[in-house]
Design an enzyme around this catalytic site. Structure first.
Site, PDB file in Angstrom:
ATOM      1  N   MET A   8       0.844  -1.192   0.000  1.00 49.75           N
ATOM      2  CA  MET A   8       0.000   0.000   0.000  1.00 49.75           C
ATOM      3  C   MET A   8       0.885   1.251   0.000  1.00 49.75           C
ATOM      4  SD  MET A   8      -2.693  -1.685   0.010  1.00 49.75           S
ATOM      5  CE  MET A   8      -3.848  -0.324  -0.069  1.00 49.75           C
ATOM      6  N   ASP A  61       0.499  -3.754   5.759  1.00 49.18           N
ATOM      7  CA  ASP A  61       0.092  -3.210   4.447  1.00 49.18           C
ATOM      8  C   ASP A  61       0.783  -3.892   3.274  1.00 49.18           C
ATOM      9  OD1 ASP A  61       2.660  -2.139   4.605  1.00 49.18           O
ATOM     10  OD2 ASP A  61       2.066  -0.304   3.587  1.00 49.18           O
ATOM     11  N   GLU A  62       1.227  -5.107   3.481  1.00 47.89           N
ATOM     12  CA  GLU A  62       1.939  -5.816   2.397  1.00 47.89           C
ATOM     13  C   GLU A  62       1.410  -7.229   2.234  1.00 47.89           C
ATOM     14  OE1 GLU A  62       6.553  -5.806   2.386  1.00 47.89           O
ATOM     15  OE2 GLU A  62       5.815  -5.299   4.374  1.00 47.89           O
TER      16      GLU A  62
HETATM   17  N1  DCP Z   1       4.939   2.353  10.003  1.00 43.12           N
HETATM   18  C1  DCP Z   1       5.200   2.664  11.316  1.00 43.12           C
HETATM   19  N2  DCP Z   1       6.469   2.855  11.761  1.00 43.12           N
HETATM   20  C2  DCP Z   1       7.488   2.736  10.912  1.00 43.12           C
HETATM   21  C3  DCP Z   1       7.261   2.381   9.573  1.00 43.12           C
HETATM   22  C4  DCP Z   1       5.963   2.214   9.134  1.00 43.12           C
HETATM   23  O1  DCP Z   1       4.261   2.790  12.091  1.00 43.12           O
HETATM   24  N3  DCP Z   1       8.725   2.934  11.343  1.00 43.12           N
HETATM   25  C5  DCP Z   1       3.538   2.181   9.557  1.00 43.12           C
HETATM   26  C6  DCP Z   1       3.041   3.433   8.875  1.00 43.12           C
HETATM   27  C7  DCP Z   1       3.037   3.113   7.430  1.00 43.12           C
HETATM   28  C8  DCP Z   1       2.814   1.623   7.430  1.00 43.12           C
HETATM   29  O2  DCP Z   1       3.428   1.140   8.606  1.00 43.12           O
HETATM   30  O3  DCP Z   1       2.019   3.808   6.727  1.00 43.12           O
HETATM   31  C9  DCP Z   1       3.413   0.939   6.237  1.00 43.12           C
HETATM   32  O4  DCP Z   1       4.799   1.218   6.188  1.00 43.12           O
HETATM   33  P1  DCP Z   1       5.602   1.305   4.843  1.00 43.12           P
HETATM   34  O5  DCP Z   1       7.040   1.148   5.165  1.00 43.12           O
HETATM   35  O6  DCP Z   1       5.019   0.389   3.828  1.00 43.12           O
HETATM   36  O7  DCP Z   1       5.446   2.810   4.352  1.00 43.12           O
HETATM   37  P2  DCP Z   1       4.197   3.580   3.789  1.00 43.12           P
HETATM   38  O8  DCP Z   1       3.093   2.673   3.380  1.00 43.12           O
HETATM   39  O9  DCP Z   1       3.821   4.643   4.765  1.00 43.12           O
HETATM   40  O10 DCP Z   1       4.793   4.315   2.544  1.00 43.12           O
HETATM   41  P3  DCP Z   1       5.277   3.715   1.157  1.00 43.12           P
HETATM   42  O11 DCP Z   1       4.313   4.236   0.132  1.00 43.12           O
HETATM   43  O12 DCP Z   1       6.644   4.258   0.966  1.00 43.12           O
HETATM   44  O13 DCP Z   1       5.252   2.216   1.236  1.00 43.12           O
END
Ligand code: DCP
Length: 622
Positions: A19, A120-121
């Protein structure tokens, strides 16, 4: 350490779907005024505006990064909207994001085997769906290709942006392509269809990688974000890996990657090609050496697991700087809260999904007074999980005390805790159609054996619960603490290796008829075993492993539409082996059923095995 798995003979179509800025999208759906705006979700911690955990692509355009705190993000992008993560019990409450992730999983799982890899994966095995498309309705007309599929990024295609869409349409319909590429083209179309459905039904965008294995699919899914997909034809694998920095691979982000750089001068995955398999084995051991040799060639046989639910549940909290916990009372206060949440989550997992968690693990980060730079880590501690908030709280506190005892090494010094987390793992399913655990147990007159979906002993990805620092369960845990040795029970300070070997012997002995054991042993070794139990007392841990053993075979039979109770996958379990102390740890309704079934309970074995919950902890200290 990574383990090499054999690549299946038949070509597969595997997708990794991730996502985009997930928490931000969830917040934007809740509050549509945030759509298209620079937005970030901040952690529950008001220090310097809170740590950013998700950043929208609009905010990234202004230079906002996840490593920033809210105050810094505001300096870089004054118009940014900072949304605080929902809070419950004084910490982040991720339920909103978890259930949003489940909505997506439900859609993606409609086309093939689906493995939820984090909040989200998802990995998908689309081989069957792609074969069916190739047979029934192969793509043959470039004009009719779905727009979303035509926007795919296909590695190795000419990069002229003006010609991109035309080239992609042509590639997806090539009649002279080999069978592997044709399957991949179908996979790309299926993933594009799924991503459209996800957007229509949830309002979320996602990105994806499509390849012949998990490793490559994962490596490229984030290559063209947001809302795009990337395809890796076999012919482009070598070029892609030639320039891929070693640290980009998850398993090479740590010591192994550093050793490759420092000891072998390897900077990219492609650089590994100059080493023979023997040389890599000599340097890193047989398994890791072979694994490295294979990844250099883009080979990875890892299968997509059939698992829509998380592998474990974790609740954690950080206590940075002045918030560090410095006495047992404050640790207890927080542990009680974390355990309360954990208890609710495993209870709801049991109620909704009929799944039982078997192991409770406590992780902490700590430092000693006047020894801030000490490398000594607070050891993670595990014990059988007992259902009920009070019991979990009690056990977690004992695990903490045991860990602290080891950490302090009998020094009389002050300490501070900067993070705490509790994890419930080794989760197994009660087979559908029954609320009973009886089917796990093959009694004298029963021939039943369940189809138990696979589970693993590795705690899930830390991103499933932010603030959770889930340390993998390392083999060091096989070493027993001094206090455990002094407990007067049958303990043994076995080494990690011995422990693994013993565990394997015990399981091989107990499960002579289970198929595919060696593969499972490999998996267990790679996962790391929880062995910090008194000798002979790890029946429950063994049982968890046994469930996994059974799961491997049963899983296959259930996906093939085979008989759940087919004899070939039978999990033999003697009623004599049921330890009453273990039964006591199970949820009450299951206990009642088992207690009625086991006649008479074998009391003496409880003592002999030392498997009561108290034997997992050191003796009370004065
Ligand atoms: N997350 C978190 N703490 C972190 C990393 C991520 O709480 N150190 C949470 C928030 C993110 C979600 O997990 O929205 C998914 O992480 P991702 O690494 O997949 O990053 P994003 O989905 O936010 O962004 P991208 O579009 O780069 O995948």
């Amino acid at each position: 350490m990574p383990v090499a798995r054999r690549e299946p003979q038949e070509p597969r179509v595997i997708a990794h779907v991730d996502m985009d800025c997930f928490y931000v999208q969830v917040e934007q759906r809740r509050n549509p005024a945030l759509r298209g705006q620079p937005t970030a979700v901040v952690q529950y911690n008001d220090w310097k505006g809170g740590g950013l955990i998700a950043v929208s692509y609009e905010a990234r355009g202004f230079g906002v990064k996840r490593s920033m705190r809210g105050d810094e993000a505001k300096r870089v992008c004054p118009g940014i909207n900072l949304v605080q993560v929902p809070v419950a019990r004084g910490k982040a409450d991720l339920n909103l994001y978890r259930s949003a992730g489940s909505e997506v999983v439900a859609i993606l799982a409609s086309k093939g085997k689906c493995e939820r890899a984090s909040i989200d994966e998802v990995y998908l095995d689309l081989t069957d769906a792609a074969k069916e498309m190739l047979l029934q309705a192969p793509p043959d007309s470039p004009e009719q290709i779905l727009m979303e599929a035509a926007k795919s990024n296909i590695l190795g295609l000419p990069s002229d942006p003006n010609e991109k869409e035309k080239n992609v349409r042509a590639w997806l319909c090539r009649s002279d392509a080999d069978y592997e590429d044709k399957l991949l083209a179908c996979g790309a179309i299926i993933v594009a269809q799924l991503r459209i459905r996800v957007l229509e039904e949830t309002q979320f965008t996602c990105s994806a990688g499509i390849s012949h294995n998990k490793m490559l699919a994962k490596l490229v899914s984030g290559m063209h974000k947001p809302a795009q997909q990337t395809v890796v034809p076999s012919s482009s694998v070598q070029d892609f890996l030639a320039s891929l920095p070693v640290k980009k691979m998850k398993q090479l982000g740590g010591k192994l990657g550093s050793s490759l750089q420092d000891d072998l001068g390897v900077e990219t995955i492609g650089d590994l090609l100059s080493f023979t398999e023997e040389k890599l084995q000599e340097q890193y051991g047989v398994n890791t050496g072979t694994w490295l040799w294979k990844i250099a060639r883009g080979i990875s046989g890892e299968e997509v697991e059939d698992r829509l639910l998380p592998k474990s549940h974790g609740c954690g909290k950080t206590f940075p700087g002045p918030k560090a916990l410095k006495n047992s009372a404050s640790v207890k206060g927080w542990l009680d809260q974390l355990c309360e949440e954990l208890s609710e989550r495993i209870q709801s997992d049991l109620n909704q999904n009929k799944r039982i968690a078997q192991t409770l693990t406590l992780h902490a980060r700590a430092s000693k007074e006047n020894e801030r730079d000490s490398m000594k880590k607070f050891p993670s501690k595990s014990c059988p999980l007992r259902y009920g908030t009070g019991k979990i709280q009690e056990d977690a506190m004992k695990l903490f005390e045991s860990g602290l005892h080891d950490f302090l090494e009998s020094q009389n010094t002050g300490w501070s805790i900067t993070s705490l987390s509790v994890t419930a793992s080794k989760i197994f399913d009660i087979p559908s159609g029954t609320s009973s655990i009886l089917r796990y147990i093959k009694g004298p007159s029963s021939s039943a054996s369940p189809a138990i979906p696979n589970s693993s002993s590795v705690p899930e990805d830390p991103s499933l619960d932010n603030n959770v620092y889930v340390t993998p369960i390392h083999e060091e845990q096989c070493e027993l603490s001094t206090s455990e040795k002094e407990d007067g029970k049958r303990y043994s300070a076995i080494s990690a290796k011995q422990c693994s070997a013993n565990e394997e012997k015990r399981i091989s002995k107990k499960l002579p008829e289970v198929k595919g054991q060696s593969a499972l042993h490999e998996k267990r070794k790679s996962d790391g075993l929880i062995c910090s139990h008194p000798v002979g007392s790890s029946l429950e841990a063994n049982r968890a492993e046994e469930h996994n053993v059974s799961a491997q075979g049963a899983d296959r039979s259930s996906t093939n539409g085979g008989d759940e109770h087919s004899g070939s996958n039978a999990w033999m379990f003697n009623v004599e082996d049921i330890d009453p102390a273990v039964v006591e740890e199970l949820p009450p309704e299951i206990q009642r059923e088992i207690q009625g079934w086991i006649r008479p309970p074998k009391q003496p074995s409880t003592k002999r095995r030392g498997s009561t919950i108290s034997s997992y902890f050191p003796p009370a200290r004065s």
